[in-house]
Design an enzyme around this catalytic site. Structure first.
Site, mmCIF file in Angstrom:
data_model
loop_
_atom_site.group_PDB
_atom_site.id
_atom_site.type_symbol
_atom_site.label_atom_id
_atom_site.label_comp_id
_atom_site.label_asym_id
_atom_site.label_seq_id
_atom_site.Cartn_x
_atom_site.Cartn_y
_atom_site.Cartn_z
ATOM 1 C CG MET A 21 20.904 64.060 -20.266
ATOM 2 S SD MET A 21 19.173 64.413 -20.620
ATOM 3 C CE MET A 21 18.630 62.783 -21.015
ATOM 4 N N GLY A 25 23.124 66.816 -26.463
ATOM 5 C CA GLY A 25 23.012 65.437 -26.926
ATOM 6 C C GLY A 25 23.033 65.351 -28.441
ATOM 7 C CG ASP A 52 17.575 60.342 -28.601
ATOM 8 O OD1 ASP A 52 17.036 60.111 -27.510
ATOM 9 O OD2 ASP A 52 16.960 60.326 -29.695
ATOM 10 C CE1 TYR A 57 14.037 57.851 -34.268
ATOM 11 C CE2 TYR A 57 16.127 58.163 -33.155
ATOM 12 C CZ TYR A 57 14.801 58.509 -33.344
ATOM 13 O OH TYR A 57 14.258 59.542 -32.596
ATOM 14 C CE LYS A 86 13.896 58.850 -28.591
ATOM 15 N NZ LYS A 86 14.759 58.733 -29.774
ATOM 16 C CG HIS A 119 9.886 56.569 -30.136
ATOM 17 N ND1 HIS A 119 10.850 56.013 -30.947
ATOM 18 C CD2 HIS A 119 9.786 57.854 -30.561
ATOM 19 C CE1 HIS A 119 11.303 56.922 -31.798
ATOM 20 N NE2 HIS A 119 10.665 58.042 -31.583
ATOM 21 C CG LEU A 220 19.912 72.964 -34.766
ATOM 22 C CD1 LEU A 220 21.130 72.481 -35.580
ATOM 23 C CD2 LEU A 220 20.280 74.217 -33.966
ATOM 24 C CB THR A 266 28.944 67.705 -42.053
ATOM 25 O OG1 THR A 266 28.432 68.802 -41.286
ATOM 26 C CG2 THR A 266 28.126 67.537 -43.324
ATOM 27 C CG ASN A 273 25.376 71.594 -34.169
ATOM 28 O OD1 ASN A 273 25.444 72.728 -34.631
ATOM 29 N ND2 ASN A 273 24.723 70.626 -34.774
HETATM 30 N N1 LIG Z 1 11.061 61.527 -29.950
HETATM 31 C C1 LIG Z 1 10.812 61.741 -31.218
HETATM 32 O O1 LIG Z 1 9.743 61.445 -31.731
HETATM 33 C C2 LIG Z 1 11.849 62.394 -32.063
HETATM 34 C C3 LIG Z 1 11.484 62.971 -33.271
HETATM 35 C C4 LIG Z 1 12.482 63.584 -34.033
HETATM 36 C C5 LIG Z 1 13.783 63.603 -33.591
HETATM 37 N N2 LIG Z 1 14.121 62.999 -32.415
HETATM 38 C C6 LIG Z 1 15.521 62.963 -31.933
HETATM 39 O O2 LIG Z 1 16.056 64.279 -31.953
HETATM 40 C C7 LIG Z 1 17.228 64.296 -32.778
HETATM 41 C C8 LIG Z 1 17.395 65.663 -33.374
HETATM 42 O O3 LIG Z 1 16.295 66.004 -34.206
HETATM 43 P P1 LIG Z 1 16.492 66.837 -35.514
HETATM 44 O O4 LIG Z 1 17.247 66.017 -36.475
HETATM 45 O O5 LIG Z 1 15.208 67.380 -35.954
HETATM 46 O O6 LIG Z 1 17.474 67.991 -34.988
HETATM 47 P P2 LIG Z 1 17.992 69.348 -35.600
HETATM 48 O O7 LIG Z 1 19.422 69.419 -35.112
HETATM 49 O O8 LIG Z 1 17.038 70.459 -35.271
HETATM 50 O O9 LIG Z 1 17.991 69.220 -37.185
HETATM 51 C C9 LIG Z 1 18.947 68.496 -37.888
HETATM 52 C C10 LIG Z 1 19.172 69.163 -39.227
HETATM 53 O O10 LIG Z 1 19.884 70.393 -38.996
HETATM 54 C C11 LIG Z 1 21.074 70.407 -39.777
HETATM 55 N N3 LIG Z 1 22.155 70.965 -38.976
HETATM 56 C C12 LIG Z 1 22.783 70.394 -37.925
HETATM 57 N N4 LIG Z 1 23.718 71.203 -37.426
HETATM 58 C C13 LIG Z 1 23.702 72.329 -38.185
HETATM 59 C C14 LIG Z 1 24.432 73.538 -38.160
HETATM 60 N N5 LIG Z 1 25.383 73.748 -37.240
HETATM 61 N N6 LIG Z 1 24.138 74.483 -39.095
HETATM 62 C C15 LIG Z 1 23.173 74.269 -40.011
HETATM 63 N N7 LIG Z 1 22.448 73.150 -40.091
HETATM 64 C C16 LIG Z 1 22.698 72.182 -39.172
HETATM 65 C C17 LIG Z 1 21.365 68.977 -40.119
HETATM 66 O O11 LIG Z 1 22.056 68.934 -41.321
HETATM 67 P P3 LIG Z 1 23.288 67.909 -41.574
HETATM 68 O O12 LIG Z 1 22.755 66.576 -41.207
HETATM 69 O O13 LIG Z 1 23.580 68.094 -42.987
HETATM 70 O O14 LIG Z 1 24.428 68.279 -40.660
HETATM 71 C C18 LIG Z 1 19.986 68.363 -40.215
HETATM 72 O O15 LIG Z 1 19.429 68.593 -41.466
HETATM 73 C C19 LIG Z 1 17.038 63.134 -33.730
HETATM 74 O O16 LIG Z 1 18.225 62.636 -34.275
HETATM 75 C C20 LIG Z 1 16.417 62.113 -32.816
HETATM 76 O O17 LIG Z 1 17.401 61.506 -32.009
HETATM 77 C C21 LIG Z 1 13.165 62.426 -31.638
#
Ligand SMILES: NC(=O)c1ccc[n+]([C@@H]2O[C@H](COP(=O)([O-])OP(=O)(O)OC[C@H]3O[C@@H](n4cnc5c(N)ncnc54)[C@H](OP(=O)(O)O)[C@@H]3O)[C@@H](O)[C@H]2O)c1
Length: 314
Positions: A21, A25, A52, A57, A86, A119, A220, A266, A273
């Site tokens: 993996m 991701g 993922d 979703y 999932k 999930h 993040l 974006t 990232n």
């Molecule tokens: N198993 C579960 O129950 C579960 C729950 C939640 C999430 N997930 C999975 O985990 C993934 C990631 O979760 P997450 O969305 O919370 O992740 P995250 O990367 O911590 O947060 C995403 C947020 O951070 C911003 N961001 C991304 N890159 C950035 C950077 N370089 N600088 C500043 N801000 C940045 C994004 O903004 P922009 O979109 O504007 O770039 C978005 O608002 C999900 O897509 C999903 O696949 C799983």
């Protein structure tokens, strides 16, 4: 801890399944269909090879379309990417597992999946309603199926060559242990919220001991502000090493031996990232000493998605 200085190339071995993996991701929890397509394409172009997804979703078709187009345009082979989706809570009954799996694979337009996760450990009333509620708005749980029943149906997907690896998500260490002990095919991956405010150290140690990959979501801090991206320790390290706070958070996660999922809508964020490099040991130690503790997503306590508007999709 990962020794390679090129963290972008880190691949973690799985206890079963052919593929390793990619530690970095890309998460596709993106509510808007058009944004899902552009973000997935941009992530592939930025270098992400691990995607993922989830039936919950509601955008597997869009992710699939973007992946097909991106693979063709970039001359990238299917075997070069790692795709996960999932099983949702309303499909925990064993007889519903394979149809749900097939429907996801069909929507994604793929011939096989690298990883299929349960999930959440919460079974909801079986059926097409992903958010079943009673007249008072309370979730209708299904008490006639155990997580082990569902896990056995997941194992048979691997037995029949339908998917390469299986795992769990949104599970606590106490819930994981009995499944791990009873499983014929051990979970290869556990996906949970994790970041410096929720390091999940005990779970990570257990996973390392058992050869299970811990896949961290919200590395993040879900982009929330104020939050991790503005944490003074993270900001100071970012300034010192000449990287962005997001890159510091991702490097820390990979160097401590987890895989991570970020979501970026974006192209600039996707490129940022993916462009991570190893932090010096003193920076890792400073992050490990952060005392703030915060869980952002309550899905682990109820099975109800925390990051998706009600009625859509966790
Ligand atoms: N198993 C579960 O129950 C579960 C729950 C939640 C999430 N997930 C999975 O985990 C993934 C990631 O979760 P997450 O969305 O919370 O992740 P995250 O990367 O911590 O947060 C995403 C947020 O951070 C911003 N961001 C991304 N890159 C950035 C950077 N370089 N600088 C500043 N801000 C940045 C994004 O903004 P922009 O979109 O504007 O770039 C978005 O608002 C999900 O897509 C999903 O696949 C799983």
């Amino acid at each position: 801890m990962t020794e390679s200085s090129d963290l972008r190339m880190t691949r973690l071995p799985l206890s079963h399944g052919a593929a390793r993996m990619p530690a970095l991701g890309f998460g596709t929890l993106i509510p808007d269909a058009a944004a899902t397509i552009t973000a997935t394409r941009d992530a592939l172009e930025a270098g992400f090879r691990h995607f993922d997804c989830a039936e919950r979703y509601g955008n597997e078709r869009e992710v699939g379309r973007a992946l097909q187009a991106g693979l063709a345009a970039g001359g990238i082979a299917r075997e070069d990417i790692f795709v996960t989706t999932k099983l949702w809570n309303s499909n925990h009954r064993p007889e519903r597992v394979e149809p749900a799996f097939e429907a996801s694979v069909d929507r994604l337009g793929l011939k096989y999946l690298d990883l299929y996760l349960i999930h959440t450990p919460f079974a909801f009333q079986p059926g097409d309603d992903q958010d079943p509620r009673d007249q008072n708005g309370n979730v209708l749980y299904d008490h006639d199926v155990t997580l082990l029943d569902t896990w056995k149906a997941m194992e048979s997907l691997v037995d029949h060559g339908k998917c390469r690896a299986i795992g769990l998500s949104d599970i606590s260490l106490n819930e994981l242990k009995p499944i791990y002990e009873s499983a014929r095919i051990k979970p290869a991956v556990v996906q949970v919220e994790s970041h410096p405010y929720l390091p999940e150290t005990e779970l990570l140690e257990y996973c390392k001991e058992k050869g299970v990959v811990l896949l961290a979501f919200a590395p993040l801090g879900h982009g929330m502000r104020p939050g991790l991206l503005e944490d003074p320790v993270i900001s100071a390290i970012a300034a010192r090493v000449g990287k962005a706070p997001a890159q510091v958070l991702l490097a820390w996660a990979v160097q401590r031996g987890t895989a991570v999922l970020t979501t970026a809508r974006t192209a600039a964020h996707a490129r940022e990232n993916f462009d991570i490099s190893a932090l010096p040991k003193d920076a890792l130690d400073e992050i490990n000493r952060i005392q703030t503790r915060q869980r952002l997503n309550p899905v682990v306590t109820t099975g109800v998605p925390g990051f998706i508007p009600k009625g859509r999709g966790a």
